[in-house]
Design an enzyme around this catalytic site. Structure first.
Site, PDB file in Angstrom:
ATOM      1  N   ARG A  41      33.887  62.721  27.706  1.00 57.53           N
ATOM      2  CA  ARG A  41      34.588  62.974  28.962  1.00 57.53           C
ATOM      3  C   ARG A  41      34.175  62.042  30.097  1.00 57.53           C
ATOM      4  O   ARG A  41      34.961  61.772  30.989  1.00 57.53           O
ATOM      5  CB  ARG A  41      34.366  64.429  29.382  1.00 57.53           C
ATOM      6  CG  ARG A  41      35.306  65.363  28.652  1.00 57.53           C
ATOM      7  CD  ARG A  41      35.178  66.744  29.153  1.00 57.53           C
ATOM      8  NE  ARG A  41      33.767  67.130  29.140  1.00 57.53           N
ATOM      9  CZ  ARG A  41      33.310  68.305  29.529  1.00 57.53           C
ATOM     10  NH1 ARG A  41      34.120  69.211  29.990  1.00 57.53           N
ATOM     11  NH2 ARG A  41      32.035  68.592  29.471  1.00 57.53           N
ATOM     12  N   LYS A  91      24.489  68.422  12.374  1.00 55.18           N
ATOM     13  CA  LYS A  91      24.012  69.788  12.303  1.00 55.18           C
ATOM     14  C   LYS A  91      24.010  70.394  13.699  1.00 55.18           C
ATOM     15  O   LYS A  91      23.954  69.624  14.662  1.00 55.18           O
ATOM     16  CB  LYS A  91      22.622  69.849  11.670  1.00 55.18           C
ATOM     17  CG  LYS A  91      21.519  69.210  12.518  1.00 55.18           C
ATOM     18  CD  LYS A  91      20.152  69.702  12.165  1.00 55.18           C
ATOM     19  CE  LYS A  91      19.851  71.000  12.892  1.00 55.18           C
ATOM     20  NZ  LYS A  91      18.562  71.020  13.584  1.00 55.18           N
ATOM     21  N   HIS A  96      19.445  64.814   8.640  1.00 54.65           N
ATOM     22  CA  HIS A  96      18.745  63.528   8.731  1.00 54.65           C
ATOM     23  C   HIS A  96      17.490  63.475   7.851  1.00 54.65           C
ATOM     24  O   HIS A  96      16.996  62.400   7.541  1.00 54.65           O
ATOM     25  CB  HIS A  96      18.431  63.164  10.186  1.00 54.65           C
ATOM     26  CG  HIS A  96      17.293  63.906  10.798  1.00 54.65           C
ATOM     27  ND1 HIS A  96      17.411  65.175  11.292  1.00 54.65           N
ATOM     28  CD2 HIS A  96      15.996  63.548  11.005  1.00 54.65           C
ATOM     29  CE1 HIS A  96      16.241  65.560  11.762  1.00 54.65           C
ATOM     30  NE2 HIS A  96      15.361  64.599  11.611  1.00 54.65           N
ATOM     31  N   LYS A 112      15.441  60.172   5.242  1.00 55.67           N
ATOM     32  CA  LYS A 112      14.065  59.671   5.339  1.00 55.67           C
ATOM     33  C   LYS A 112      13.679  59.001   4.019  1.00 55.67           C
ATOM     34  O   LYS A 112      13.945  59.541   2.948  1.00 55.67           O
ATOM     35  CB  LYS A 112      13.098  60.826   5.650  1.00 55.67           C
ATOM     36  CG  LYS A 112      13.303  61.421   7.060  1.00 55.67           C
ATOM     37  CD  LYS A 112      12.280  62.493   7.351  1.00 55.67           C
ATOM     38  CE  LYS A 112      12.613  63.267   8.614  1.00 55.67           C
ATOM     39  NZ  LYS A 112      12.299  62.592   9.862  1.00 55.67           N
ATOM     40  N   GLU A 134       5.326  70.821  13.789  1.00 55.11           N
ATOM     41  CA  GLU A 134       5.628  69.940  14.924  1.00 55.11           C
ATOM     42  C   GLU A 134       4.598  70.164  16.016  1.00 55.11           C
ATOM     43  O   GLU A 134       4.185  71.299  16.263  1.00 55.11           O
ATOM     44  CB  GLU A 134       7.021  70.230  15.457  1.00 55.11           C
ATOM     45  CG  GLU A 134       8.101  69.931  14.446  1.00 55.11           C
ATOM     46  CD  GLU A 134       9.475  69.954  15.073  1.00 55.11           C
ATOM     47  OE1 GLU A 134       9.909  68.914  15.559  1.00 55.11           O
ATOM     48  OE2 GLU A 134      10.089  71.036  15.089  1.00 55.11           O
ATOM     49  N   ASP A 140      17.063  76.289  12.944  1.00 61.04           N
ATOM     50  CA  ASP A 140      16.779  74.918  13.376  1.00 61.04           C
ATOM     51  C   ASP A 140      16.149  74.081  12.265  1.00 61.04           C
ATOM     52  O   ASP A 140      16.439  72.886  12.159  1.00 61.04           O
ATOM     53  CB  ASP A 140      15.842  74.970  14.595  1.00 61.04           C
ATOM     54  CG  ASP A 140      15.692  73.619  15.263  1.00 61.04           C
ATOM     55  OD1 ASP A 140      16.736  73.002  15.565  1.00 61.04           O
ATOM     56  OD2 ASP A 140      14.550  73.172  15.477  1.00 61.04           O
ATOM     57  N   HIS A 191      16.668  71.410   6.895  1.00 57.42           N
ATOM     58  CA  HIS A 191      15.641  70.466   6.456  1.00 57.42           C
ATOM     59  C   HIS A 191      14.730  71.032   5.367  1.00 57.42           C
ATOM     60  O   HIS A 191      14.476  70.388   4.352  1.00 57.42           O
ATOM     61  CB  HIS A 191      14.779  70.017   7.638  1.00 57.42           C
ATOM     62  CG  HIS A 191      15.585  69.551   8.821  1.00 57.42           C
ATOM     63  ND1 HIS A 191      16.757  68.854   8.684  1.00 57.42           N
ATOM     64  CD2 HIS A 191      15.391  69.686  10.150  1.00 57.42           C
ATOM     65  CE1 HIS A 191      17.235  68.573   9.889  1.00 57.42           C
ATOM     66  NE2 HIS A 191      16.430  69.063  10.791  1.00 57.42           N
ATOM     67  N   LYS A 247       6.901  75.127  15.932  1.00 59.59           N
ATOM     68  CA  LYS A 247       6.720  74.237  17.086  1.00 59.59           C
ATOM     69  C   LYS A 247       5.307  74.429  17.616  1.00 59.59           C
ATOM     70  O   LYS A 247       4.697  75.499  17.446  1.00 59.59           O
ATOM     71  CB  LYS A 247       7.705  74.605  18.206  1.00 59.59           C
ATOM     72  CG  LYS A 247       9.168  74.442  17.847  1.00 59.59           C
ATOM     73  CD  LYS A 247       9.661  73.041  18.093  1.00 59.59           C
ATOM     74  CE  LYS A 247      11.140  72.927  17.814  1.00 59.59           C
ATOM     75  NZ  LYS A 247      11.543  71.596  17.385  1.00 59.59           N
TER      76      LYS A 247
HETATM   77  C1  BG6 Z   1      15.956  68.681  14.343  1.00 60.57           C
HETATM   78  C2  BG6 Z   1      15.595  69.956  15.059  1.00 60.57           C
HETATM   79  O1  BG6 Z   1      16.994  68.884  13.433  1.00 60.57           O
HETATM   80  O2  BG6 Z   1      14.805  68.204  13.643  1.00 60.57           O
HETATM   81  C3  BG6 Z   1      14.414  69.738  16.000  1.00 60.57           C
HETATM   82  O3  BG6 Z   1      16.724  70.412  15.791  1.00 60.57           O
HETATM   83  C4  BG6 Z   1      13.259  69.125  15.258  1.00 60.57           C
HETATM   84  O4  BG6 Z   1      14.020  70.953  16.615  1.00 60.57           O
HETATM   85  C5  BG6 Z   1      13.725  67.900  14.474  1.00 60.57           C
HETATM   86  O5  BG6 Z   1      12.283  68.763  16.212  1.00 60.57           O
HETATM   87  C6  BG6 Z   1      12.607  67.389  13.585  1.00 60.57           C
HETATM   88  O6  BG6 Z   1      12.988  66.157  13.076  1.00 60.57           O
HETATM   89  P1  BG6 Z   1      11.891  65.093  12.643  1.00 60.57           P
HETATM   90  O7  BG6 Z   1      12.683  64.001  12.010  1.00 60.57           O
HETATM   91  O8  BG6 Z   1      11.192  64.682  13.909  1.00 60.57           O
HETATM   92  O9  BG6 Z   1      10.988  65.805  11.710  1.00 60.57           O
END
Ligand code: BG6
Length: 484
Positions: A43, A147, A177, A181, A215, A234, A239, A329
Site C-alpha cells: 500500500r 508461514k 525457512h 537451512k 532462542e 510459532d 520448524h 524464547k
Molecule cells: C520464526 C519464528 O519462524 O522462526 C520466530 O516466528 C523465531 O519467533 C524464528 O525466532 C527462528 O528462526 P531461526 O532461523 O532464527 O532459528
C-alpha cells in the site's frame, strides 16, 4: 525464459531483511536466471526509484560484506514497484497491466510471494485468480506462501481450499525457512548418502531423540503477534515438526518433491495425536518471567513461550522411541540441535560389567549456530587405568568449507523459481501437523494441565523441565554450541 517475482507485502520487514538480500546474493553469485525482475506490491506509495533507494540501504545493511555497489546497481535496475491494496480488485488489474508492460508480452514464468499479514493470504489468492494472474498460457505461475499457514487445522483446511480454487497444488510453495537451512538438508545427506548410519537409525540402537530450538531473544517488539501464536504455533507446528520429519523419515525412492514429501507425510501419519491425559503427562509449558510486561502482551496472558512435547512415531522403525521436542524464547543461548541418543552397550567389560554412570553414544546435529555434527564416544583416559570419558569426533562446516553459509531464503527462492518443491510443505503435511498441535492447545486450555510454569530468563526453561526429564530416566543435552 524470463522470470518475474512479485512480492506482496513489499514494504514489510521480511522483504527488506530476507527476500531482497537473498535475491541480490543469488544475482551476485550468478544463480538467478537471466532476465529476472522483481516487482513489489504494497500500500505504501513508492516510485520504482524510491523503493530501489530504500532497498539499497537495507540490503547494504543485511548483505554486509557481500554488498558490492556494481552488482547491486545491476540487480536493482530489475526492481520495480506497484502500489496497491490487497482489498481492491482494480489494483490487481493495474498490477496485471504493469506486469504485461514490463514483460513486453514475452513468455515469462512468475512467482508470487505472499509476505503480507496472514489474514490476507486467501483474499490475495482470490484476487490473483480474478485478475487472470494465475493463468498459465504465457508461462508457469507459482505462489509462495509464508508461514503461518493457518492458526489451527480448521483454518489451514480453509486456506488450502481457498488457494486450491485458484492454484493447483503443484503451483503452491508453502515456505518453512528451516528446510532451507544447509544443516537440515545435510541431514538428508548424512542419512542417505552414508551407509553407516541407516543400519543403526532405529529403535534397536536409539534410545530417544531430542530436538531443541532454544532462542536467546525474548519476544520483544513482536508481542502483538506472539501473544496470539505462542511457542506451539510459532515453532512446533512448523520448524520442530519439520526437523522431526527429516530425522525420522524413510529414504525416499528418488529425489523428487513428491517422493520426499510422501515419506515426510508418513512420519506425521505415524504420530498419534495426544489425548488430554497424555498432554498432561507428555508436555510442559512455561512463560519467562517478565513476559506479561512485554508490549502487546495481555496482562493475564496464558501464552506459553516455552514448551516440551514428547511424541511417539508409531511405526516399525521408531516404536517405543520418544521424540522430545523443546523450544523457548529467552533461554541460555541460541541453539538448534538434534540429539540422537543411542542406547547403552548391552554389557560392559569395564567397571565390573556394570553400565552405571556411563553416558552412551550420542550424535549431535548442530543445526545452528556452529553448524556441524558431533559424534560422542567413550574413550580411554590415558594413564588412568581403564577410566573412560565421553569425547567427540567433530565436523564443522566452517572448518571444512570456505565461505559463509548461505541464508535459507536463497535456496528456497531459487528452488521456487526453478520449480522444485522438495523443500516446501505440501497441503496434507501442513494439515497433519496442525492435527498434532491442535489437541495440545485444546487440552492446555480446557484441562489446564500441565500447569503453566514460570522460568527465569537465560536458563534452559523452567527448572521443572530438568526434573521432568529425570523422571523419564533421561537428561537434556543442555549444551551451548562452541563458537569460534
Ligand atoms: C520464526 C519464528 O519462524 O522462526 C520466530 O516466528 C523465531 O519467533 C524464528 O525466532 C527462528 O528462526 P531461526 O532461523 O532464527 O532459528
Amino acid at each position: 525464459m524470463a522470470h518475474t517475482i512479485v512480492i506482496f507485502g513489499a514494504s514489510g520487514d521480511l522483504t527488506s531483511r530476507k527476500l531482497i538480500p537473498a535475491l541480490y546474493q543469488l544475482h551476485r553469485k550468478g544463480r538467478l536466471p537471466a532476465d529476472t525482475r522483481v516487482v513489489g506490491f504494497s500500500r505504501t506509495e513508492f516510485t520504482h526509484e524510491a523503493w530501489r533507494e530504500q532497498l539499497t540501504e537495507t540490503t547494504r545493511e543485511f548483505a554486509g560484506k557481500d554488498f558490492d555497489e556494481t552488482k547491486w546497481k545491476e540487480f536493482s535496475q530489475a526492481i520495480f514497484y506497484q502500489p496497491g491494496d490487497i482489498g481492491r480488485g482494480e489494483d490487481f488489474d493495474a498490477l496485471a497491466k504493469t506486469l504485461n508492460e514490463l514483460e513486453g508480452g514475452q513468455p515469462t514464468a512468475r512467482v508470487y510471494y505472499l509476505s503480507t499479514a496472514p489474514q490476507f493470504y486467501a483474499e490475495a489468492t482470490a484476487r490473483l485468480g480474478a485478475a487472470g494472474l494465475a493463468e498459465e498460457s504465457h508461462g508457469g505461475r507459482r505462489i509462495i506462501i509464508e508461514k503461518p499457514f493457518g492458526t489451527d487445522l480448521a483454518s489451514a483446511q480453509k486456506l488450502n481450499a481457498a488457494v486450491h480454487q485458484v492454484f493447483a497444488e503443484r503451483q503452491v510453495y508453502r515456505i518453512d525457512h528451516y528446510l532451507g537451512k544447509e544443516t537440515v538438508q545435510n541431514l538428508l545427506v548424512l542419512r542417505f548418502a552414508n551407509a553407516i548410519f541407516e543400519p543403526i537409525w532405529n529403535r534397536n540402537y536409539i534410545d530417544h531423540v531430542q530436538i531443541t530450538a532454544a532462542e536467546e531473544v525474548a519476544v520483544g517488539r513482536r508481542g502483538g503477534y506472539y501473544d496470539h501464536a505462542g511457542v506451539l504455533r510459532d515453532m512446533f507446528q512448523n520448524h520442530l515438526l519439520q526437523l522431526l520429519m527429516v530425522t525420522a523419515m524413510e529414504a525416499p525412492v528418488r529425489r523428487t518433491a513428491d517422493a520426499i514429501r510422501d515419506e515426510k507425510v508418513k512420519v506425521l501419519q505415524a504420530i498419534r495425536p495426544l489425548t488430554p491425559e497424555e498432554v498432561a503427562r507428555a508436555t510442559l509449558r512455561g512463560q519467562y518471567r517478565g513476559y506479561l510486561e512485554e508490549p502487546g502482551v495481555a496482562a493475564d496472558s496464558e501464552t506459553a513461550t516455552f514448551a516440551v512435547v514428547k511424541l511417539g512415531v508409531d511405526n516399525w522403525r521408531w516404536q517405543g522411541v520418544p521424540f522430545y521436542l523443546r523450544s523457548g524464547k529467552w533461554m541460555s543461548c541460541r541453539t538448534t540441535q538434534i540429539v540422537i541418543q543411542f542406547r547403552q552397550p548391552p554389557f560392559m567389560m569395564f567397571e565390573d560389567g556394570k553400565v552405571v554412570g556411563h553416558e552412551a553414544n550420542r550424535l549431535v546435529i548442530q543445526v545452528q549456530p556452529a553448524e556441524g555434527i558431533q559424534l560422542h564416544l567413550q574413550t580411554k583416559v590415558p594413564d588412568a587405568g581403564m577410566k573412560m570419558r565421553l569425547t567427540d569426533l567433530d565436523f564443522r562446516f566452517d572448518r571444512s568449507f570456505a565461505g559463509v553459509m548461505p541464508e535459507a531464503y536463497e535456496r528456497l527462492l531459487l528452488d521456487a523459481i526453478n520449480g522444485d518443491a522438495s523443500l516446501f510443505a505440501r497441503s496434507d503435511e501442513v494439515e497433519l501437523a496442525w492435527g498434532i498441535i491442535d489437541p495440545i492447545h485444546q487440552a492446555w486450555k480446557e484441562t489446564r494441565h500441565p500447569a503453566m510454569l514460570t522460568y527465569e530468563p537465560g536458563l534452559w526453561g523452567p527448572t521443572e523441565s530438568t526434573d521432568w526429564m529425570e523422571a523419564e530416566g533421561r537428561s537434556w543435552f543442555d549444551t551451548c554450541p562452541v563458537l569460534r
